[in-house]
Design a protein around this motif. Structure first.
Motif, PDB file in Angstrom:
ATOM      1  N   LEU A 114     -18.948 -59.510  32.960  1.00  0.00           N
ATOM      2  CA  LEU A 114     -17.482 -59.476  32.983  1.00  0.00           C
ATOM      3  C   LEU A 114     -16.929 -59.108  31.606  1.00  0.00           C
ATOM      4  O   LEU A 114     -15.983 -58.327  31.488  1.00  0.00           O
ATOM      5  CB  LEU A 114     -16.936 -60.837  33.434  1.00  0.00           C
ATOM      6  CG  LEU A 114     -17.237 -61.240  34.882  1.00  0.00           C
ATOM      7  CD1 LEU A 114     -16.837 -62.687  35.132  1.00  0.00           C
ATOM      8  CD2 LEU A 114     -16.519 -60.319  35.860  1.00  0.00           C
ATOM      9  N   SER A 115     -17.543 -59.658  30.565  1.00  0.00           N
ATOM     10  CA  SER A 115     -17.114 -59.357  29.199  1.00  0.00           C
ATOM     11  C   SER A 115     -17.378 -57.896  28.848  1.00  0.00           C
ATOM     12  O   SER A 115     -16.587 -57.264  28.139  1.00  0.00           O
ATOM     13  CB  SER A 115     -17.839 -60.273  28.210  1.00  0.00           C
ATOM     14  OG  SER A 115     -17.550 -61.626  28.465  1.00  0.00           O
ATOM     15  N   LEU A 116     -18.496 -57.351  29.339  1.00  0.00           N
ATOM     16  CA  LEU A 116     -18.819 -55.957  29.090  1.00  0.00           C
ATOM     17  C   LEU A 116     -17.772 -55.034  29.703  1.00  0.00           C
ATOM     18  O   LEU A 116     -17.326 -54.075  29.066  1.00  0.00           O
ATOM     19  CB  LEU A 116     -20.207 -55.638  29.650  1.00  0.00           C
ATOM     20  CG  LEU A 116     -20.695 -54.195  29.494  1.00  0.00           C
ATOM     21  CD1 LEU A 116     -20.877 -53.851  28.021  1.00  0.00           C
ATOM     22  CD2 LEU A 116     -21.996 -53.987  30.254  1.00  0.00           C
ATOM     23  N   ARG A 117     -17.379 -55.329  30.939  1.00  0.00           N
ATOM     24  CA  ARG A 117     -16.352 -54.515  31.595  1.00  0.00           C
ATOM     25  C   ARG A 117     -15.020 -54.617  30.850  1.00  0.00           C
ATOM     26  O   ARG A 117     -14.295 -53.623  30.703  1.00  0.00           O
ATOM     27  CB  ARG A 117     -16.198 -54.943  33.053  1.00  0.00           C
ATOM     28  CG  ARG A 117     -17.371 -54.519  33.934  1.00  0.00           C
ATOM     29  CD  ARG A 117     -17.366 -53.028  34.141  1.00  0.00           C
ATOM     30  NE  ARG A 117     -18.568 -52.557  34.838  1.00  0.00           N
ATOM     31  CZ  ARG A 117     -19.580 -51.966  34.238  1.00  0.00           C
ATOM     32  NH1 ARG A 117     -19.550 -51.768  32.932  1.00  0.00           N
ATOM     33  NH2 ARG A 117     -20.615 -51.542  34.925  1.00  0.00           N
ATOM     34  N   ALA A 118     -14.689 -55.805  30.370  1.00  0.00           N
ATOM     35  CA  ALA A 118     -13.444 -55.971  29.609  1.00  0.00           C
ATOM     36  C   ALA A 118     -13.517 -55.206  28.289  1.00  0.00           C
ATOM     37  O   ALA A 118     -12.552 -54.564  27.870  1.00  0.00           O
ATOM     38  CB  ALA A 118     -13.191 -57.455  29.358  1.00  0.00           C
ATOM     39  N   LYS A 119     -14.685 -55.253  27.638  1.00  0.00           N
ATOM     40  CA  LYS A 119     -14.862 -54.576  26.355  1.00  0.00           C
ATOM     41  C   LYS A 119     -14.800 -53.059  26.516  1.00  0.00           C
ATOM     42  O   LYS A 119     -14.275 -52.344  25.643  1.00  0.00           O
ATOM     43  CB  LYS A 119     -16.212 -54.994  25.764  1.00  0.00           C
ATOM     44  CG  LYS A 119     -16.469 -54.506  24.355  1.00  0.00           C
ATOM     45  CD  LYS A 119     -17.806 -55.044  23.839  1.00  0.00           C
ATOM     46  CE  LYS A 119     -18.070 -54.582  22.416  1.00  0.00           C
ATOM     47  NZ  LYS A 119     -19.376 -55.094  21.903  1.00  0.00           N
TER      48      LYS A 119
END
Length: 207
Positions: A114-119
């Motif tokens: 999820l953090s990767l997609r946000a980043k």
């Protein structure tokens, strides 16, 4: 807390949402991705292979010829592995490939995804995604023409049956409820589309 824009189906900002940094702002961890992706792939193996070895092949109970005096090599059974119709030497057996890393690892991998997609700026949070009826054409037009996506995973509450029935028929799009979200589904698609309700549900489940 990280702030994200909440948009409508025309990508116009309607509000903002605050989500936990631990879930949507963590540093992506490649090793967690490896462990959980391995779990998902290896657990699909059925492990039902079964090959008969020498002891399981029928026949061959009698010694084919006497030990000495024939001039031929000594043999004990016509069902040995080097005979045609014989058993397989060191045959593979049915086995269970089940693998499950610790709960902390599984949750950590999902947080990293999820953090990767946000980043990567490939996370879209919608105020809502409602359809009048379960129509795949209507869902396809909303995703491709209005949201300008070619490939995405859509996550919304299970109660939104029109959306789930519409998107699941599309080749390059997929839909899941928050409780069914998994690492492989997130990484397989280039974009992640969450409704604000689904984002809050995920935040509560992973906190």
């Amino acid at each position: 807390m990280a702030k994200f824009d909440v948009v409508d189906l025309d990508l116009k900002k309607v509000s903002e949402i605050e989500l936990s940094d631990d879930i949507f702002g963590a540093e992506p961890n490649a090793h967690l991705f490896y462990e959980v992706a391995k779990m998902q792939q290896i657990n699909r193996r059925r492990g039902t292979v079964g090959v008969k070895n020498t002891s399981l092949v029928s026949g061959g109970g009698k010694k084919p010829w006497k030990q000495k005096g024939t001039g031929r090599a000594r043999q004990g059974s016509i069902r040995a592995s080097h005979w045609v119709g014989g058993g397989k030497a060191m045959a593979p057996k049915a086995r269970d490939y089940f693998y499950r890393p610790p709960r902390k690892v599984r949750r950590g991998a999902l947080k990293s995804a999820l953090s990767l997609r946000a980043k990567e700026k490939t996370l879209i949070i919608l105020s809502g995604f409602s359809l009048d009826a379960p129509k795949s054409k209507q869902a396809f037009e909303a995703l491709t023409k209005r949201l300008k996506l070619q490939n995405a995973l859509v996550v919304d509450e299970k109660s939104n049956t029109n959306l789930h029935r519409s998107v699941r028929n599309l080749a390059k799009f997929d839909v899941l409820p928050p409780e069914g979200l998994n690492l492989e589904a997130v990484l397989k698609h280039s974009h992640l589309v969450l409704t604000s309700a689904a984002a809050k549900t995920l935040e509560g489940a992973l906190s």
